[in-house]
Design an enzyme around this catalytic site. Structure first.
Site, short mmCIF file in Angstrom:
data_model
loop_
_atom_site.label_atom_id
_atom_site.label_comp_id
_atom_site.label_asym_id
_atom_site.label_seq_id
_atom_site.Cartn_x
_atom_site.Cartn_y
_atom_site.Cartn_z
N CYS A 5 2.31 -32.50 -7.86
CA CYS A 5 2.98 -33.00 -8.16
C CYS A 5 3.94 -33.88 -9.27
CB CYS A 5 3.54 -33.46 -6.80
SG CYS A 5 3.45 -32.95 -5.69
N GLY A 31 6.25 -29.25 -10.17
CA GLY A 31 6.39 -28.45 -8.15
C GLY A 31 7.77 -28.23 -8.47
N ASN A 105 1.86 -38.36 -6.20
CA ASN A 105 1.50 -37.13 -5.73
C ASN A 105 -0.44 -37.66 -5.86
OD1 ASN A 105 0.72 -36.51 -9.65
ND2 ASN A 105 0.21 -35.54 -7.71
N GLY A 106 -1.21 -36.50 -5.32
CA GLY A 106 -2.12 -35.80 -5.12
C GLY A 106 -2.57 -35.81 -3.22
N TYR A 245 -4.82 -27.09 -18.07
CA TYR A 245 -3.90 -26.21 -17.55
C TYR A 245 -2.19 -27.10 -17.36
CZ TYR A 245 -0.82 -23.54 -13.77
OH TYR A 245 0.16 -22.30 -12.57
P1 AMP Z 1 -5.57 -15.06 -11.31
O1 AMP Z 1 -6.14 -14.38 -12.82
O2 AMP Z 1 -4.51 -14.32 -10.75
O3 AMP Z 1 -6.79 -16.27 -11.37
O4 AMP Z 1 -4.97 -16.62 -12.40
C1 AMP Z 1 -5.14 -17.05 -13.48
C2 AMP Z 1 -3.79 -17.71 -14.05
O5 AMP Z 1 -3.76 -18.57 -13.49
C3 AMP Z 1 -3.90 -18.29 -15.25
O6 AMP Z 1 -3.17 -18.48 -16.29
C4 AMP Z 1 -3.64 -19.89 -15.28
O7 AMP Z 1 -2.76 -20.31 -16.02
C5 AMP Z 1 -2.88 -19.55 -13.57
N1 AMP Z 1 -3.76 -21.31 -13.11
C6 AMP Z 1 -4.26 -21.88 -12.68
N2 AMP Z 1 -4.22 -22.50 -11.85
C7 AMP Z 1 -3.83 -22.85 -11.22
C8 AMP Z 1 -2.28 -23.51 -9.90
N3 AMP Z 1 -3.33 -24.70 -9.56
N4 AMP Z 1 -1.82 -23.01 -9.94
C9 AMP Z 1 -1.17 -21.51 -10.73
N5 AMP Z 1 -2.49 -20.96 -11.27
C10 AMP Z 1 -2.79 -21.56 -11.96
#
Ligand code: AMP
Length: 458
Positions: A5, A31, A105-106, A245
């Site tokens: 968050c 978030g 957050n955590g 990310y």
């Molecule tokens: P997928 O191919 O369904 O595994 O989605 C990959 C995408 O999800 C990538 O573009 C990442 O930037 C994104 N991503 C990585 N970690 C997360 C996360 N914790 N929550 C939402 N999206 C994520």
């Protein structure tokens, strides 16, 4: 349970809630499920919270109901079923005639055990959030030993990830767990002090970045000034996924520019997995910085081959059966004139389940790309996170079940290359100070089978 968050806090500003609102706005990426602010005018505390994006939850009217010179705010990450108004933060309680609020957050990994222990002593919990455990531990001793020592004592008992802010009638406290999993920074604006998850919140407010709150540090601010306390030290294990990310590229996180780190990841990726191609195309927005790095190292031109619609918000559109890949098409559209007949190196930061990646690759082919070579600026994610990033349970992580070649085949790429763990760590200044458990299963804190079970059931 709160996940990754965003938190903001400000001490000593006549427009504290308004600044907190703006700070939350800058941290919206951390978030999108709910937002809240608690303010204090020195005698009373005020609260407004709601489900939705920051600008859906707050307006002129609601901000006017939040007077005072101290405020904390919270953005909650959109993840799990337990997303009800009851679980929205900041958490506010009334204790001994005083309002006390907490933004967290955590993720705590011993919340269930502590909750059982507290309930057996008569504590009555109001929410399902592990954050509430901290409040109960705190109130158990705050009257006898004082608020600062009570919070330190509470924090010594909890295990896991927390970057948290505590507001009382006349004080603001920021604390970071001894591993330093999640970021927290300290800033100044005139005579006001601020805390935020990331420095991009300070940039928007015109505040000056002073420094990070150190792992295991608690910083307390009241009218007498600012004072630092230390928790027992531990192996520092900052979350490397913040750089890959989660954080915004214009932020400084763990003392380094997120964009610069991502660019380096892209350069290293180009060295480890070169490719014969015509264009480097990022998955917007998460792959942009790494794609710039890949393009500059490989000398293959960078191009935008996908356009992202940023205005999706919480709109719910029932996907029609006949519209294949509707979900990803709502977000991304290929630019045919760029892609037609081209060999593409597609860059993204990570593959989690593999479902989105598969759809994006199909979209690019339908958009005219001749070849799609997929390059990922992090290693395969094989293990779940218990410290604040919402990666799914292990069986849903594609790399926990399949080899790189099998993943390539499943997502339909011509070739697939992941950055190595060694390569990843070579791109940050202090490689020993990071948690890389999602890649290698080396968890910095022991996670009990009971906690793992709770995560799996969420
Ligand atoms: P997928 O191919 O369904 O595994 O989605 C990959 C995408 O999800 C990538 O573009 C990442 O930037 C994104 N991503 C990585 N970690 C997360 C996360 N914790 N929550 C939402 N999206 C994520």
């Amino acid at each position: 349970m709160p996940e990754g968050c965003g938190v903001v806090g400000i001490y000593n500003h006549p427009q504290a809630a308004r600044l907190t609102y703006l700070g939350l706005y800058a941290l919206q990426h951390r978030g999108q499920e709910s937002a809240g602010i608690v303010s204090s005018d020195g005698s009373n505390v005020f609260m407004h919270r709601g489900m939705g994006l920051v600008n859906e939850v707050f307006n002129e009217e609601t901000l006017k109901t939040l007077p005072g010179h101290i405020a904390i705010g919270h953005n909650r990450y959109s993840t799990m079923g337990s997303s009800t108004l009851l679980n929205v933060q900041p958490l506010l309680i009334n204790f001994s005639g005083e309002g006390i609020a907490l933004s967290h957050n955590g993720n705590l990994i011993n919340a269930k055990e502590l909750r059982n222990e507290l309930e057996s002593k008569g504590s009555i919990f109001q929410t399902m959030m592990d954050t509430e455990v901290i409040i109960h531990l705190f109130t158990h001793s705050s009257r006898s030993i004082g608020k600062r020592r009570a919070l330190l004592k509470a924090l010594r008992k909890v295990k896991g990830a927390y970057s948290l802010l505590l507001l009382t009638n006349n004080e603001l406290i920021g604390a970071r767990d001894p591993q330093g999993f999640r970021p927290l920074v300290l800033g100044k604006l005139g005579e006001s002090f601020l805390f935020a998850s990331e420095t991009c919140a300070f940039d928007l407010l015109g505040a000056k970045y002073i420094r990070e709150v150190r792992p295991g540090e608690m910083v307390a601010i009241n009218k007498k000034g600012i004072k630092s306390y230390l928790l027992p030290s531990s192996r520092v294990s900052q979350c490397i996924f913040e750089h890959i990310y989660f954080a915004r590229p214009d932020s400084l996180v763990f003392g380094e520019s997120v964009h610069k780190v991502r660019e380096k990841l892209g350069r290293r990726l180009a060295q480890e997995h070169p490719c014969k191609a015509d264009l480097v195309i990022p998955v917007p927005d998460s792959g942009v910085s790494a794609a710039l790095g890949y393009a500059s190292e490989s000398k293959i031109p960078f191009a935008m081959g996908l356009t992202r619609n940023h205005y999706i918000g919480r709109t719910f559109i029932e996907p029609l059966q006949s519209f294949r890949d509707m979900e990803v098409k709502i977000k991304l559209n290929p630019i045919r004139d760029v892609l037609k007949g081209k060999r593409i190196v597609l860059i993204d930061d990570s593959i989690v389940r593999g479902t989105t990646s598969k759809k994006i690759i199909r979209l690019l082919r339908e958009g005219g790309a001749r070849e799609v070579h997929f390059r990922i600026s992090s290693p395969p994610i094989k293990f779940p996170c218990f410290f604040g990033i919402d990666t799914p349970v292990q069986r849903e992580l594609i790399a926990s079940s399949y080899s790189v070649e099998e993943i390539r085949e499943r997502i339909g790429a011509n070739t697939l290359g992941y950055l190595s763990l060694e390569g990843l760590l070579s791109c940050v200044k202090n490689p020993d100070s990071y948690c890389t458990a999602c890649f290698n299963g080396d968890y910095p804190l022991k996670v009990s089978p009971q906690t793992k079970y709770i995560f799996e059931a969420k």
